[in-house]
Structure formats: C-alpha cells, structure tokens
Design a protein around this motif. Sequence first.
Motif, PDB file in Angstrom:
ATOM      1  N   THR A   1      -0.725   8.331   8.143  1.00 34.30           N
ATOM      2  CA  THR A   1      -1.005   7.068   8.835  1.00 34.30           C
ATOM      3  C   THR A   1      -2.054   6.239   8.090  1.00 34.30           C
ATOM      4  O   THR A   1      -2.076   5.030   8.206  1.00 34.30           O
ATOM      5  N   ASP A   2      -2.938   6.902   7.340  1.00 33.71           N
ATOM      6  CA  ASP A   2      -3.914   6.184   6.510  1.00 33.71           C
ATOM      7  C   ASP A   2      -3.263   5.894   5.156  1.00 33.71           C
ATOM      8  O   ASP A   2      -2.929   6.818   4.418  1.00 33.71           O
ATOM      9  N   PRO A   3      -3.087   4.593   4.822  1.00 35.45           N
ATOM     10  CA  PRO A   3      -2.340   4.224   3.605  1.00 35.45           C
ATOM     11  C   PRO A   3      -2.968   4.734   2.314  1.00 35.45           C
ATOM     12  O   PRO A   3      -2.274   4.829   1.299  1.00 35.45           O
ATOM     13  N   HIS A   4      -4.268   5.029   2.335  1.00 37.29           N
ATOM     14  CA  HIS A   4      -4.945   5.430   1.100  1.00 37.29           C
ATOM     15  C   HIS A   4      -5.056   6.942   0.946  1.00 37.29           C
ATOM     16  O   HIS A   4      -5.390   7.440  -0.106  1.00 37.29           O
ATOM     17  N   TRP A   5      -4.791   7.666   2.017  1.00 37.32           N
ATOM     18  CA  TRP A   5      -5.023   9.098   2.040  1.00 37.32           C
ATOM     19  C   TRP A   5      -3.958   9.860   1.241  1.00 37.32           C
ATOM     20  O   TRP A   5      -2.779   9.529   1.292  1.00 37.32           O
TER      21      TRP A   5
ATOM     22  N   TRP B   1       6.656 -15.030   5.721  1.00 36.24           N
ATOM     23  CA  TRP B   1       5.199 -14.868   5.611  1.00 36.24           C
ATOM     24  C   TRP B   1       4.875 -13.439   5.194  1.00 36.24           C
ATOM     25  O   TRP B   1       4.066 -13.190   4.307  1.00 36.24           O
ATOM     26  N   TRP B   2       5.542 -12.486   5.845  1.00 42.47           N
ATOM     27  CA  TRP B   2       5.272 -11.076   5.573  1.00 42.47           C
ATOM     28  C   TRP B   2       5.611 -10.740   4.115  1.00 42.47           C
ATOM     29  O   TRP B   2       4.828 -10.111   3.417  1.00 42.47           O
ATOM     30  N   MET B   3       6.774 -11.197   3.652  1.00 43.68           N
ATOM     31  CA  MET B   3       7.197 -10.875   2.295  1.00 43.68           C
ATOM     32  C   MET B   3       6.264 -11.495   1.260  1.00 43.68           C
ATOM     33  O   MET B   3       5.911 -10.854   0.265  1.00 43.68           O
ATOM     34  N   ASP B   4       5.851 -12.744   1.491  1.00 42.84           N
ATOM     35  CA  ASP B   4       4.914 -13.410   0.570  1.00 42.84           C
ATOM     36  C   ASP B   4       3.584 -12.652   0.525  1.00 42.84           C
ATOM     37  O   ASP B   4       3.026 -12.422  -0.549  1.00 42.84           O
ATOM     38  N   THR B   5       3.085 -12.293   1.711  1.00 46.78           N
ATOM     39  CA  THR B   5       1.789 -11.620   1.786  1.00 46.78           C
ATOM     40  C   THR B   5       1.844 -10.252   1.114  1.00 46.78           C
ATOM     41  O   THR B   5       0.924  -9.866   0.378  1.00 46.78           O
ATOM     42  N   VAL B   6       2.933  -9.541   1.359  1.00 45.05           N
ATOM     43  CA  VAL B   6       3.061  -8.201   0.783  1.00 45.05           C
ATOM     44  C   VAL B   6       3.255  -8.280  -0.741  1.00 45.05           C
ATOM     45  O   VAL B   6       2.636  -7.513  -1.483  1.00 45.05           O
TER      46      VAL B   6
ATOM     47  N   LEU C   1      -5.497  -4.065   2.586  1.00 45.61           N
ATOM     48  CA  LEU C   1      -4.249  -4.446   3.268  1.00 45.61           C
ATOM     49  C   LEU C   1      -4.502  -5.492   4.345  1.00 45.61           C
ATOM     50  O   LEU C   1      -3.632  -5.789   5.154  1.00 45.61           O
ATOM     51  N   MET C   2      -5.713  -6.088   4.350  1.00 48.24           N
ATOM     52  CA  MET C   2      -6.041  -7.022   5.415  1.00 48.24           C
ATOM     53  C   MET C   2      -5.378  -8.387   5.176  1.00 48.24           C
ATOM     54  O   MET C   2      -5.297  -8.858   4.050  1.00 48.24           O
TER      55      MET C   2
ATOM     56  N   SER D   1      -4.741  -5.254   9.482  1.00 49.18           N
ATOM     57  CA  SER D   1      -4.157  -4.531   8.354  1.00 49.18           C
ATOM     58  C   SER D   1      -2.643  -4.682   8.410  1.00 49.18           C
ATOM     59  O   SER D   1      -2.036  -4.586   9.484  1.00 49.18           O
ATOM     60  N   LEU D   2      -2.051  -4.912   7.261  1.00 47.72           N
ATOM     61  CA  LEU D   2      -0.585  -4.997   7.206  1.00 47.72           C
ATOM     62  C   LEU D   2       0.038  -3.708   7.735  1.00 47.72           C
ATOM     63  O   LEU D   2       1.143  -3.706   8.268  1.00 47.72           O
TER      64      LEU D   2
END
Length: 153
Positions: A11-15, A75-80, A91-92, A103-104
């Motif tokens: 669940t933690d994207p960096h872990w 919006w989501w695709m541009d941001t990602v 990811l903010m 966070s995304l």
Amino acid sequence: MIDDFLTVIPTDPHWQPGKEAADRASAALSGMLPDSDARLGLRVQWHDGVEVIICGSNLEKISCPHCGAQCATDWWMDTVSEGYDQGFPHLMAAVPCCGALTSLNELVYDWPMGFARFRIEVMYPGRSWLTAGELAHLSDALGHPVRQILSHF
Ligand SMILES: [Zn+2]
C-alpha cells in the motif's frame, strides 16, 4: 490478444520488501492460484522508481477522496505522465475539483489501481479477486499491507 493480470502491491508506493519476505509472499500467492498453468504466470518484480499499475479497460472512474467528484481521465493521465517523466519524486497533486492536495495513490480508483516499487504479478491468474482473508495472509507474509489490482488489456 487479451491479457489479464492479478497484481499485488504494497500500500506504500515507496516500500520494498527484502528477498525473503518477497519469496514468502510469492509462495503464499502461488498457493492461492487454481493450477500449475496459473502458477507459471507468476513473477516478482522490484522497480528502481515508482511505477503505476493500471487496471486497463477495467477502469470505470477515478474519484476525489475529499469531495467525491469524478476526476477527468485526461487530467489524471497528464498528471501521472508528468510525474513519471520526473521519476515520481512525490505523488502529491492538487485535484481539479476541490483543489485538495492528495497523493495520486489515494485517489479512489474503480477498479483499483496503484503505485509501487514492488509487485507480484500473475499473468492469466485463472481466478478473480483475492478474498479479504487471502489479502491478510499475503500482508502477513510480506510484512506490509497490500492492495490488489485486476487488469484487463
Ligand atoms: Zn475534490
């Protein structure tokens, strides 16, 4: 060509887990698959940077966790893709509906998607969603809470 994937991510994207924990979780997930064909499709991956795990055509909508409004896919695709180009230093993002900084990874994805530096992926899993009990078992094996993603391409 139709491809289906069942992916389990922390669940933690960096872990990231160590090798032993990854092996334990991978063996546990393998035991939840229906047959040896499905088990052949299982692979464990560590990523240098944060990767986005999308659910493909299973995506119905993305909503704001603060006000519940639907987020435009554009919006989501541009941001990602902007974040991806920079290697996702964070990811903010400020959502366009209410301006909340979120966070995304915490947007409400229907079906689920997520961001991760580690994944266990099964191509052609031969089954549907993992149960809450199975997810809890995988979390124990990995040593971190997990999220599941069912993708269809
Ligand atoms: Zn909002």
